[in-house]
Design a protein around this motif. Sequence first.
Motif, PDB file in Angstrom:
ATOM      1  N   GLY A 108     -67.076 -36.341  10.233  1.00 53.21           N
ATOM      2  CA  GLY A 108     -67.860 -37.360   9.534  1.00 53.21           C
ATOM      3  C   GLY A 108     -68.980 -37.943  10.370  1.00 53.21           C
ATOM      4  O   GLY A 108     -69.544 -38.981  10.014  1.00 53.21           O
ATOM      5  N   SER A 109     -69.311 -37.273  11.474  1.00 52.84           N
ATOM      6  CA  SER A 109     -70.376 -37.753  12.361  1.00 52.84           C
ATOM      7  C   SER A 109     -71.737 -37.241  11.870  1.00 52.84           C
ATOM      8  O   SER A 109     -71.805 -36.370  11.004  1.00 52.84           O
ATOM      9  N   PRO A 110     -72.832 -37.729  12.441  1.00 51.25           N
ATOM     10  CA  PRO A 110     -74.163 -37.266  12.026  1.00 51.25           C
ATOM     11  C   PRO A 110     -74.655 -36.056  12.810  1.00 51.25           C
ATOM     12  O   PRO A 110     -75.834 -35.719  12.742  1.00 51.25           O
ATOM     13  N   ILE A 111     -73.768 -35.384  13.566  1.00 47.89           N
ATOM     14  CA  ILE A 111     -74.213 -34.292  14.439  1.00 47.89           C
ATOM     15  C   ILE A 111     -73.457 -33.002  14.152  1.00 47.89           C
ATOM     16  O   ILE A 111     -72.417 -32.999  13.490  1.00 47.89           O
ATOM     17  N   PRO A 132     -56.854 -30.236   5.479  1.00 47.08           N
ATOM     18  CA  PRO A 132     -57.094 -31.560   4.878  1.00 47.08           C
ATOM     19  C   PRO A 132     -58.505 -32.077   5.112  1.00 47.08           C
ATOM     20  O   PRO A 132     -59.069 -32.761   4.247  1.00 47.08           O
ATOM     21  N   LEU A 133     -59.101 -31.743   6.262  1.00 49.41           N
ATOM     22  CA  LEU A 133     -60.473 -32.181   6.505  1.00 49.41           C
ATOM     23  C   LEU A 133     -61.434 -31.531   5.515  1.00 49.41           C
ATOM     24  O   LEU A 133     -62.373 -32.168   5.019  1.00 49.41           O
ATOM     25  N   LYS A 134     -61.202 -30.262   5.195  1.00 55.70           N
ATOM     26  CA  LYS A 134     -62.039 -29.595   4.196  1.00 55.70           C
ATOM     27  C   LYS A 134     -61.872 -30.237   2.818  1.00 55.70           C
ATOM     28  O   LYS A 134     -62.823 -30.304   2.039  1.00 55.70           O
ATOM     29  N   GLN A 135     -60.650 -30.720   2.536  1.00 54.12           N
ATOM     30  CA  GLN A 135     -60.433 -31.428   1.272  1.00 54.12           C
ATOM     31  C   GLN A 135     -61.264 -32.706   1.215  1.00 54.12           C
ATOM     32  O   GLN A 135     -61.617 -33.185   0.135  1.00 54.12           O
ATOM     33  N   MET A 136     -61.593 -33.255   2.373  1.00 52.69           N
ATOM     34  CA  MET A 136     -62.430 -34.458   2.443  1.00 52.69           C
ATOM     35  C   MET A 136     -63.918 -34.118   2.414  1.00 52.69           C
ATOM     36  O   MET A 136     -64.759 -35.018   2.416  1.00 52.69           O
ATOM     37  N   GLY A 137     -64.225 -32.813   2.400  1.00 54.21           N
ATOM     38  CA  GLY A 137     -65.613 -32.382   2.347  1.00 54.21           C
ATOM     39  C   GLY A 137     -66.175 -31.925   3.674  1.00 54.21           C
ATOM     40  O   GLY A 137     -67.393 -31.661   3.788  1.00 54.21           O
ATOM     41  N   GLY A 155     -71.429 -32.129  10.947  1.00 58.97           N
ATOM     42  CA  GLY A 155     -71.105 -33.459  10.450  1.00 58.97           C
ATOM     43  C   GLY A 155     -71.731 -33.719   9.087  1.00 58.97           C
ATOM     44  O   GLY A 155     -72.862 -33.326   8.823  1.00 58.97           O
ATOM     45  N   THR A 156     -70.954 -34.374   8.206  1.00 56.14           N
ATOM     46  CA  THR A 156     -71.431 -34.591   6.840  1.00 56.14           C
ATOM     47  C   THR A 156     -70.737 -35.818   6.245  1.00 56.14           C
ATOM     48  O   THR A 156     -69.843 -36.401   6.855  1.00 56.14           O
ATOM     49  N   SER A 157     -71.138 -36.198   5.036  1.00 56.10           N
ATOM     50  CA  SER A 157     -70.486 -37.306   4.334  1.00 56.10           C
ATOM     51  C   SER A 157     -69.124 -36.849   3.826  1.00 56.10           C
ATOM     52  O   SER A 157     -69.001 -35.755   3.246  1.00 56.10           O
ATOM     53  N   LEU A 158     -68.120 -37.683   4.012  1.00 55.73           N
ATOM     54  CA  LEU A 158     -66.756 -37.336   3.627  1.00 55.73           C
ATOM     55  C   LEU A 158     -66.261 -38.231   2.506  1.00 55.73           C
ATOM     56  O   LEU A 158     -66.732 -39.351   2.324  1.00 55.73           O
ATOM     57  N   GLN A 159     -65.281 -37.703   1.759  1.00 52.43           N
ATOM     58  CA  GLN A 159     -64.620 -38.451   0.702  1.00 52.43           C
ATOM     59  C   GLN A 159     -63.165 -38.702   1.096  1.00 52.43           C
ATOM     60  O   GLN A 159     -62.547 -37.892   1.781  1.00 52.43           O
ATOM     61  N   SER A 160     -62.628 -39.804   0.638  1.00 50.71           N
ATOM     62  CA  SER A 160     -61.236 -40.124   0.941  1.00 50.71           C
ATOM     63  C   SER A 160     -60.300 -39.162   0.220  1.00 50.71           C
ATOM     64  O   SER A 160     -60.671 -38.524  -0.775  1.00 50.71           O
ATOM     65  N   ASN A 182     -65.034 -42.717   8.451  1.00 48.87           N
ATOM     66  CA  ASN A 182     -66.389 -42.439   7.974  1.00 48.87           C
ATOM     67  C   ASN A 182     -66.389 -41.775   6.601  1.00 48.87           C
ATOM     68  O   ASN A 182     -67.325 -41.062   6.249  1.00 48.87           O
ATOM     69  N   ALA A 183     -65.322 -41.993   5.842  1.00 48.95           N
ATOM     70  CA  ALA A 183     -65.230 -41.441   4.486  1.00 48.95           C
ATOM     71  C   ALA A 183     -65.409 -42.555   3.455  1.00 48.95           C
ATOM     72  O   ALA A 183     -65.123 -43.725   3.725  1.00 48.95           O
ATOM     73  N   GLU A 184     -65.847 -42.169   2.280  1.00 45.99           N
ATOM     74  CA  GLU A 184     -66.031 -43.142   1.197  1.00 45.99           C
ATOM     75  C   GLU A 184     -64.705 -43.352   0.474  1.00 45.99           C
ATOM     76  O   GLU A 184     -64.066 -42.398   0.028  1.00 45.99           O
ATOM     77  N   GLY A 185     -64.283 -44.614   0.358  1.00 49.32           N
ATOM     78  CA  GLY A 185     -63.047 -44.921  -0.358  1.00 49.32           C
ATOM     79  C   GLY A 185     -61.854 -45.074   0.568  1.00 49.32           C
ATOM     80  O   GLY A 185     -61.979 -45.069   1.791  1.00 49.32           O
ATOM     81  N   GLU A 186     -60.673 -45.223  -0.031  1.00 50.81           N
ATOM     82  CA  GLU A 186     -59.439 -45.438   0.721  1.00 50.81           C
ATOM     83  C   GLU A 186     -58.678 -44.129   0.903  1.00 50.81           C
ATOM     84  O   GLU A 186     -58.356 -43.439  -0.069  1.00 50.81           O
TER      85      GLU A 186
END
Length: 433
Positions: A108-111, A132-137, A155-160, A182-186
């Motif tokens: 979830g980093s910018p790099i 599981p990380l791939k499930q978060m995007g 690094g990219t935007s992640l979902q909960s 660094n993911a959106e949501g809970e």
Amino acid sequence: MVTSKTLDYGQPSLQGTIRIPGDKSVSHRSIMFGSIAEGTTTVEGFLQSDDCLSTIDCFSKLGVEITVDGEYVRIESNGIQAWNEPNEILYTGNSGTTTRLMLGILAGSPISSVLIGDESIQKRPMKRVTNPLKQMGAKLIGRENGQYTPIAVEGTSLQSIHYKMPVASAQVKSAILLAALNAEGETVVEEIETSRDHTEKMLQHFGASVSVEDRTIRLQGGQKLTGTHVVVPGDISSAAFFLAAGAIVPNTKLTLTNVGLNPTRTGIVDVLQAMGAKLCINDSENNSHEQMGTIEIETSEVTGTEIGGDLIPRLIDEIPIIALLATQAVGKTVIKNAEELKVKETNRIDAVVNELKKLGANITATDDGMIIEGPTSLHGGELKTYGDHRIGMMAAIAALITSSAVTIDNPECISVSYPNFFEQLDSVVLASL
């Protein structure tokens, strides 16, 4: 490089006090959290082992300013958004903790970056983390679809996610929680058995709000961490070798100070007490959300026991030395539900059984553990460490009770977690009786 070490103690006793060096798991996390946080983090009691220095090296390559002065570390960071993209591969050495937790952090980093470890790490399973990380995007590319390093991380935007753990693994849980920052949501993680909870405690210590109820952990994304002071307790996994020695070496009394007593890690204490060891815990206190204290142990008449179920995650790293302890216990000791040993630095079930058999132990491997019949008089021999620090230390402690010398190959592998192990061992060994 020292290729082998011969240990011939005769019939010693052990007397004295040992200050247990810093906890490896907490030391790793102190650097990681200090690098993610904004501001200054100071660490007291840091373990300067090969594994933990690999973690420092990785974050230094990301532009985090880290100063090491013995057991004291200072970290200056402007947070994860200020990291620099590394111009070289991030080398994690022999550290599974560094590798797996950094996958969660970097996802979830910018790099963009690439992680690689040594020969042992390149054989250890990573899909338990990458899936599981791939499930978060997360955008991850590795050998065999992310099963083995090297692994490239964009690094990219992640979902909960709501993730039910298929194995009891603090490394997997921690990687998901670090990505969740660094993911959106809970993000919700459900454990099948409670594993060590240093990540949850350190999240709280750095100012994050995390909910822990039974075996369910909830973490809201988007939280910022703030630099703080961390006191690292002594590593109970390192103390375990001297606890076992204290119980089985004749005419022995040892005092171990600075021992971490996190309840998710004290399975070795429970086992020693169940086996009848003369053990006493004193001076317990809390620092940085972690409990620590002093343990006294002396020569004991120990008996066999059964070890399995929810006790296993609380002592998974101590099983090699527990197996040696069991060779001196009266009766049968059964270790079960420990399949996780097969994917450590080596297959520790086979390694422990093979090496203790060389010394004359009555020990048999099972699919998920081992069975040991005792007590057995052990003789000397030439033992392999398999490059595994805990097998190496088990072999060294075995030399205290064998009738002749024990030679171990690659003793330097012990520096992965306990750089001054032999120095501290020698400091408490009294002359042969």
